[in-house]
Design a protein around this motif. Structure first.
Motif, mmCIF file in Angstrom:
data_model
loop_
_atom_site.group_PDB
_atom_site.id
_atom_site.type_symbol
_atom_site.label_atom_id
_atom_site.label_comp_id
_atom_site.label_asym_id
_atom_site.label_seq_id
_atom_site.Cartn_x
_atom_site.Cartn_y
_atom_site.Cartn_z
ATOM 1 N N GLU A 193 -2.539 5.735 4.368
ATOM 2 C CA GLU A 193 -3.366 5.467 5.554
ATOM 3 C C GLU A 193 -4.797 5.123 5.155
ATOM 4 O OE1 GLU A 193 -2.957 8.921 7.966
ATOM 5 O OE2 GLU A 193 -0.908 8.426 8.635
ATOM 6 N N ASN A 194 -5.319 5.823 4.154
ATOM 7 C CA ASN A 194 -6.681 5.542 3.707
ATOM 8 C C ASN A 194 -6.786 4.152 3.068
ATOM 9 O OD1 ASN A 194 -7.812 7.965 4.570
ATOM 10 N ND2 ASN A 194 -7.317 9.028 2.663
ATOM 11 N N LEU A 195 -5.763 3.753 2.345
ATOM 12 C CA LEU A 195 -5.783 2.418 1.749
ATOM 13 C C LEU A 195 -5.889 1.348 2.850
ATOM 14 C CD1 LEU A 195 -3.102 2.783 -1.077
ATOM 15 C CD2 LEU A 195 -5.551 2.388 -1.393
ATOM 16 N N ARG A 196 -5.200 1.575 3.950
ATOM 17 C CA ARG A 196 -5.293 0.627 5.068
ATOM 18 C C ARG A 196 -6.712 0.630 5.657
ATOM 19 N NH1 ARG A 196 -0.345 3.426 6.114
ATOM 20 N NH2 ARG A 196 1.426 2.166 5.444
ATOM 21 N N ALA A 197 -7.282 1.826 5.775
ATOM 22 C CA ALA A 197 -8.634 1.935 6.344
ATOM 23 C C ALA A 197 -9.695 1.363 5.406
ATOM 24 C CB ALA A 197 -8.941 3.401 6.646
ATOM 25 N N TRP A 198 -9.416 1.336 4.111
ATOM 26 C CA TRP A 198 -10.399 0.896 3.117
ATOM 27 C C TRP A 198 -10.250 -0.581 2.748
ATOM 28 C CZ3 TRP A 198 -8.796 5.664 -0.219
ATOM 29 C CH2 TRP A 198 -9.433 6.815 0.280
ATOM 30 N N THR A 238 -10.708 3.897 -4.863
ATOM 31 C CA THR A 238 -10.166 5.262 -4.877
ATOM 32 C C THR A 238 -8.719 5.222 -5.337
ATOM 33 O OG1 THR A 238 -11.580 5.865 -3.005
ATOM 34 C CG2 THR A 238 -9.740 7.338 -3.494
ATOM 35 N N ALA A 281 -9.863 12.151 -6.230
ATOM 36 C CA ALA A 281 -9.569 12.413 -4.824
ATOM 37 C C ALA A 281 -8.139 12.891 -4.626
ATOM 38 C CB ALA A 281 -9.824 11.146 -4.008
ATOM 39 N N GLU A 320 0.830 -1.211 0.000
ATOM 40 C CA GLU A 320 0.000 0.000 0.000
ATOM 41 C C GLU A 320 0.863 1.260 0.000
ATOM 42 O OE1 GLU A 320 -3.993 -1.790 2.221
ATOM 43 O OE2 GLU A 320 -2.318 -1.027 3.407
ATOM 44 N N ASP A 349 -1.389 10.360 3.547
ATOM 45 C CA ASP A 349 -2.820 10.170 3.803
ATOM 46 C C ASP A 349 -3.406 9.079 2.905
ATOM 47 O OD1 ASP A 349 -2.664 12.168 5.672
ATOM 48 O OD2 ASP A 349 -3.554 13.721 4.388
ATOM 49 N N PHE A 350 -2.941 9.003 1.674
ATOM 50 C CA PHE A 350 -3.449 7.978 0.757
ATOM 51 C C PHE A 350 -3.085 6.582 1.270
ATOM 52 C CE2 PHE A 350 -3.178 6.126 -3.805
ATOM 53 C CZ PHE A 350 -4.462 5.620 -3.699
#
Length: 383
Positions: free
Chosen positions: A253-258, A270, A234, A191, A250-251
């Motif tokens: 971190e968001n990949l981990r959250a998604w 995204t 985005a 990621e 941030d991208f």
């Protein structure tokens, strides 16, 4: 006061094709002027442009598979070679596949094996327009991304490598998400790679849009209308608001959250692979998709010309080659003449096709003219 010396730009001086598409063999000599290639539908004009485009990264103007390239009556192998005057030396480029191993593309530079078609990007860059792109503004976002990425690649050969790295990381991430026994630390590393490459892609596209808007091509009658451009995505929006390093972090971190969301969807929802290029006819304030067919064609040509102008401003020696298939088909006489004048002014080598040689009359002796028929290419000499 002496005039500034003419800028030396790369020129294809010879093209040889063997058992390629409709040609058993063709050997064509170019003198550096724009090449106007005419002939009936199905004669093999686009095959010449495709052959040229294969001396570059990717799969050429048609995006064809290797098994689609050999001549039907040939032995299953095919070859394309080109000689290029780069302003200092003559370079030799070749690509093809042997009949004994038709699924393996062989690339050569100066008679030495190259790692693959991506190696050509450091020597030649291409921008093309084909009839298949006439519906660019009506198709899905994917076609517009490819169009923008092709323009970006003309400025930055590394863009292709970043795109490949992103696609590879995205596929690897999805395989790991599908594996219930995955290694989360490995997934996080993938990621991070995806975020790094994805943010770089978005940043390069934003830079490309800025270059296009700063290099608008105008003519006396404004036959190729100015366009307002915007990127919808985005990452692009985040880059408008903050520094690249923060967007990349941030991208990731968001990949981990998604992870759960993307695992359920079977794909990443995204990223730059979801972005879109929005084009608006400036004078009319109308989205390109709502413009007439003629206006859409003029906008499209204007973007290609603006890209060439932007490249000439940033790198006067850039080895750009323009491939314009059936470029004059929907242009009236005035627009054709304006197009030829602009191409003349830009100074990059251009190859154009059309069904009737009269479409290129405005070029006159400024261009080299060819006729394609019966599986052969012959030069036409104006009288």
């Amino acid at each position: 006061m002496q005039d500034a010396p003419a800028v030396k730009r790369a020129r294809i001086t010879r093209l040889t094709v063997t058992d390629f598409r409709s040609y058993a063999r063709a050997d064509i000599v170019f003198d550096g002027r724009p090449a106007a290639i005419s002939g009936a539908n199905g004669a093999g004009k686009t095959n010449i442009l495709e052959a040229i485009s294969l001396i570059g990264p990717g799969r050429g103007v048609r995006g064809a598979r290797l098994d689609e390239l050999p001549r039907l009556d040939g032995d299953g192998g095919w070859a394309v070679s080109a000689r290029v005057d780069d302003g200092e030396d003559e370079r030799r480029f070749g690509v093809g596949a042997a009949a004994s191993n038709p699924s393996r593309r062989v690339c050569r530079i100066d008679d030495r094996d190259a790692s693959g078609p991506g190696a050509f990007a450091d020597h030649l860059r291409f921008m093309w327009l084909t009839p298949a792109q006439d519906r660019l503004f009506m198709e899905g976002a994917g076609e517009r991304r490819k169009f923008l990425d092709r323009m970006t690649l003309a400025h930055d050969p590394a863009h292709g490598r970043r795109s490949n790295a992103y696609e590879q990381a995205m596929r690897q991430r999805q395989r790991l998400l599908d594996d219930s026994a995955r290694d989360d630390s490995w997934l996080s590393a993938v990621e991070s790679q995806m975020a790094e490459a994805g943010t770089a892609i978005a940043a390069a596209r934003r830079d490309m849009v800025s270059r296009l808007e700063a290099a608008e091509v105008t003519s006396e009658d404004n036959v190729f209308p100015d366009a307002d451009l915007a990127l919808e995505g985005a990452l692009e929006k985040a880059l408008d608001a903050g520094p690249r390093e923060g967007v990349e972090r941030d991208f990731a971190e968001n990949l981990r959250a998604w992870r759960r969301r993307d695992a359920e969807a079977g794909r990443a929802l995204t990223g730059p692979h979801r972005s879109d290029l929005l084009v608006t006819h400036r004078a009319k304030g109308r989205p390109a998709r709502l413009c007439s067919t003629g206006e859409q064609k003029a906008l499209l040509i204007g973007l290609v010309l603006a890209n060439a102008r932007a490249l000439s401003l940033s790198d006067p020696h850039a080895p750009l080659i323009l491939l314009l298939d059936e470029i004059a088909a929907h242009l009236d006489e005035g627009r054709r003449a304006a197009l030829f004048d602009i191409l003349d002014d830009l100074g990059f080598q251009a190859f154009m096709t059309g069904t009737d040689k009269s479409l290129f009359e405005a070029w006159g002796p400024r261009a080299q003219h060819f006729d394609v028929s019966g599986g052969a290419v012959r030069e036409l000499y104006l009288t």
